[in-house]
Design a protein around this motif. Structure first.
Motif, mmCIF file in Angstrom:
data_model
loop_
_atom_site.group_PDB
_atom_site.id
_atom_site.type_symbol
_atom_site.label_atom_id
_atom_site.label_comp_id
_atom_site.label_asym_id
_atom_site.label_seq_id
_atom_site.Cartn_x
_atom_site.Cartn_y
_atom_site.Cartn_z
ATOM 1 N N VAL A 155 57.668 9.585 40.609
ATOM 2 C CA VAL A 155 56.567 9.619 41.282
ATOM 3 C C VAL A 155 56.614 10.689 42.568
ATOM 4 C CG1 VAL A 155 54.945 8.168 42.498
ATOM 5 C CG2 VAL A 155 55.652 7.545 40.381
ATOM 6 N N LEU A 156 57.675 10.290 43.268
ATOM 7 C CA LEU A 156 57.679 11.152 44.561
ATOM 8 C C LEU A 156 58.021 12.536 43.863
ATOM 9 C CD1 LEU A 156 60.043 8.926 46.447
ATOM 10 C CD2 LEU A 156 57.872 9.489 47.015
ATOM 11 N N GLN A 157 58.227 12.863 42.931
ATOM 12 C CA GLN A 157 58.669 14.560 42.550
ATOM 13 C C GLN A 157 57.254 14.859 42.083
ATOM 14 O OE1 GLN A 157 61.266 16.317 43.223
ATOM 15 N NE2 GLN A 157 62.247 14.282 44.126
ATOM 16 N N GLY A 213 52.719 3.876 49.529
ATOM 17 C CA GLY A 213 52.414 4.713 50.642
ATOM 18 C C GLY A 213 51.556 4.224 51.780
ATOM 19 N N LEU A 214 51.684 4.904 52.982
ATOM 20 C CA LEU A 214 50.921 3.995 54.283
ATOM 21 C C LEU A 214 49.635 5.082 54.410
ATOM 22 C CD1 LEU A 214 50.784 2.291 56.590
ATOM 23 C CD2 LEU A 214 51.861 4.096 57.976
ATOM 24 N N ARG A 230 58.630 8.711 51.635
ATOM 25 C CA ARG A 230 57.513 8.394 52.648
ATOM 26 C C ARG A 230 56.433 9.048 52.054
ATOM 27 N NH1 ARG A 230 59.855 8.595 58.676
ATOM 28 N NH2 ARG A 230 61.406 6.751 58.705
ATOM 29 N N VAL A 231 55.264 8.439 51.883
ATOM 30 C CA VAL A 231 53.784 9.174 51.442
ATOM 31 C C VAL A 231 53.110 8.468 52.519
ATOM 32 C CG1 VAL A 231 52.471 9.287 49.511
ATOM 33 C CG2 VAL A 231 54.888 9.031 49.105
ATOM 34 N N SER A 279 50.597 13.953 52.956
ATOM 35 C CA SER A 279 51.975 14.376 52.963
ATOM 36 C C SER A 279 53.034 13.628 52.015
ATOM 37 C CB SER A 279 52.419 14.333 54.321
ATOM 38 O OG SER A 279 52.814 13.199 54.816
ATOM 39 N N VAL A 280 54.022 14.190 51.472
ATOM 40 C CA VAL A 280 55.261 13.451 50.622
ATOM 41 C C VAL A 280 56.576 13.877 51.440
ATOM 42 C CG1 VAL A 280 56.024 13.216 48.313
ATOM 43 C CG2 VAL A 280 53.466 13.752 48.948
#
Length: 386
Positions: free
Chosen positions: A182-184, A213-214, A251-252, A244-245
Motif C-alpha cells: 500500500v505504501l508503494q 495514516g494520521l 508514515r502517511v 504525504s507518504v
C-alpha cells in the motif's frame, strides 16, 4: 510341543524396545487395541499410546483392519506393548524443527479449546496461547474448535514435549506485506476511503488498506476542532486526501478537511447582505473584531461598526468567546470576505440616530469591507514611524 513354545519365545525375544514395526488392527476395545505384527501373540496398543491428544475411546482413532506403524515400548515373555503416538512424535518433531528453521506456514485444525489457548495435533501436541491466535483481543474461543488455522512454530523443545505455535505471526507477516504494498501505491493528492482506527489528543489514525495514516487535528475540519471526537468516532468510514507518504518510516499524512466543501462554499446563498445573524467573537484586533458566523467562516466588524459611540479599542465593548448578533453589510464569497455591523442593529433598535450618532456617521469615512491592508498593518506602520 516344548520345542514350538521355545521357538515362539525366541521369536518374541527378537523384539527390542524402540523398534518400529507394522501391523494390522485385529480387535478394538474401549481402552486398548490389539495388533497383529506377524507373530502368534498380538501386540497391545493402550489408549494413551494412540495420540498426543486425549482420546475418549479407541474407536474414535482406529478401526479393525487399519494398518499401523508402531514402536515397541515394552517386551515381556508373554506381552508386547506398542505405541502409535511414539512413531508419529518422532517424525513430527523432525519435520517441525525444519519448519521452525524455515519459517514455513503449517495448516492445522483446532482439536480442543483449553484454558489459555487452543490445542492442535501435529503428530505431537501443539499449543497456541490466546495472545497468539489473532491480532486483536478475543474474549471467547469456544467457536474455534474445528477451525483450520495457519500457524508458525515460534518455540520448540522436543526433549520437553513443548511446541508453541502462533497464527498471529502469520497474520502479522501478511499485514506487513500488505502495508509495504500500500505504501508503494499511495501518492500525494490521492483521495481514498478509510476507517477511523483510534483517536488521540492530536488527531485520528485512519486505516487506508493496511496502513494507519494520521489525520492531524488541524486537518479534521475547516473549523477549529478542540478534540477529534467532535468530528469523528472510531469505526467511522471516511474519505481522506493523502498529503504525504514516507514509505521508509511507514508514515502517511492525511486530511479529511481537504475532501470537504470549503466553509465559504457551504454558506453560499444562506447568508446575504442585510441578514441579521449570530456569531462568536474569535479575535480582537486594533481595527475591529473577527466574528465566526459559521464553522470556519469569519467576518469583520470594523471598529467603527462596533458601537454607536466612539471607542478606542474593540475590547471596550467585546470579549473573545462572546456570542453577539450582527448585521451583514456585505458578503463576497469569491474573496472570502464578510463585512458586519453591530452598530446598525443598535441604531435600528433605537429607531434612528441621535445627534451624537449623526455626527459620528458624518465623520466616519471608513471603508467597511474590513479587510484592507492599511487596517491590517496600520498600527505597525505608526510604531515604525515613531
Amino acid at each position: 510341543m516344548v520345542e514350538e513354545m521355545n521357538n515362539e519365545m525366541a521369536e518374541m525375544n527378537s523384539f527390542t524396545v524402540g523398534e518400529v514395526v507394522t501391523g494390522k488392527v485385529t480387535k478394538v476395545e474401549d481402552k486398548q487395541a490389539f495388533v497383529d505384527v506377524g507373530f502368534k501373540v498380538d501386540g497391545i496398543v493402550p489408549i494413551s499410546e494412540l495420540s498426543s491428544l486425549h482420546v475418549e475411546k479407541v474407536s474414535d482413532v482406529i478401526s479393525e483392519g487399519d494398518e499401523l506403524e508402531l514402536k515397541v515400548t515394552k517386551v515381556d515373555d508373554d506381552e508386547l506393548i506398542l505405541s502409535k503416538r511414539a512413531v508419529q512424535a518422532e517424525k513430527a518433531w523432525q519435520e517441525l524443527e525444519q519448519k521452525f528453521e524455515s519459517g514455513e506456514v503449517i495448516e492445522a485444525e483446532v482439536a480442543d479449546v483449553v484454558k489459555g489457548g487452543l490445542v492442535v495435533d501435529l503428530g505431537v501436541r501443539g499449543f497456541i496461547p490466546a495472545s497468539l491466535v489473532e491480532r486483536h483481543y478475543v474474549e471467547d474461543f469456544s467457536d474455534y474448535k474445528g477451525r483450520q488455522l495457519r500457524l508458525k512454530v515460534v518455540e520448540i523443545e522436543p526433549e520437553n514435549n513443548k511446541l508453541i505455535l502462533s497464527q498471529r505471526a502469520v497474520l502479522d507477516d501478511e499485514a506487513e506485506a500488505e502495508k509495504s504494498k500500500v505504501l508503494q501505491t499511495l501518492s500525494e493528492g490521492d483521495v481514498i476511503d478509510g476507517t477511523v482506527q483510534r483517536l488521540t489528543d492530536f488527531g485520528a489514525f485512519v486505516d487506508v488498506g493496511g496502513v494507519d495514516g494520521l489525520v492531524h487535528i488541524s486537518q479534521l475540519a475547516h473549523h477549529r476542532v478542540e478534540t477529534p471526537s467532535e468530528v469523528v468516532n472510531e469505526g467511522d468510514q471516511v474519505k481522506v486526501k493523502v498529503l504525504s507518504v514516507d514509505p521508509e518510516n511507514e508514515r502517511v499524512s492525511l486530511s479529511i478537511k481537504d475532501t470537504l466543501p470549503g466553509p465559504w462554499e457551504t454558506i453560499e446563498g444562506d447568508i446575504k447582505a442585510g441578514d441579521v445573524i449570530k456569531g462568536t467573537v474569535r479575535r480582537l484586533v486594533s481595527f475591529g473584531a473577527f466574528i465566526e458566523v459559521a464553522p470556519g467562516v469569519e467576518g469583520l466588524v470594523h471598529i467603527s461598526q462596533i458601537a454607536n459611540r466612539h471607542i478606542g479599542t474593540p475590547g471596550e465593548v467585546l470579549s473573545e468567546g462572546e456570542t453577539v448578533e450582527v448585521k451583514v453589510l456585505d458578503i463576497n464569497i469569491a474573496e472570502k470576505r464578510i463585512s458586519l455591523s453591530i452598530r446598525e442593529l443598535h441604531e435600528e433598535e433605537q429607531g434612528g440616530d441621535s445627534g451624537q450618532q449623526q455626527e459620528f456617521k458624518t465623520n466616519d469615512n471608513d471603508d467597511h469591507s474590513g479587510f484592507s491592508l492599511g487596517d491590517m498593518i496600520g498600527d505597525q506602520l505608526k510604531k515604525y514611524k515613531s
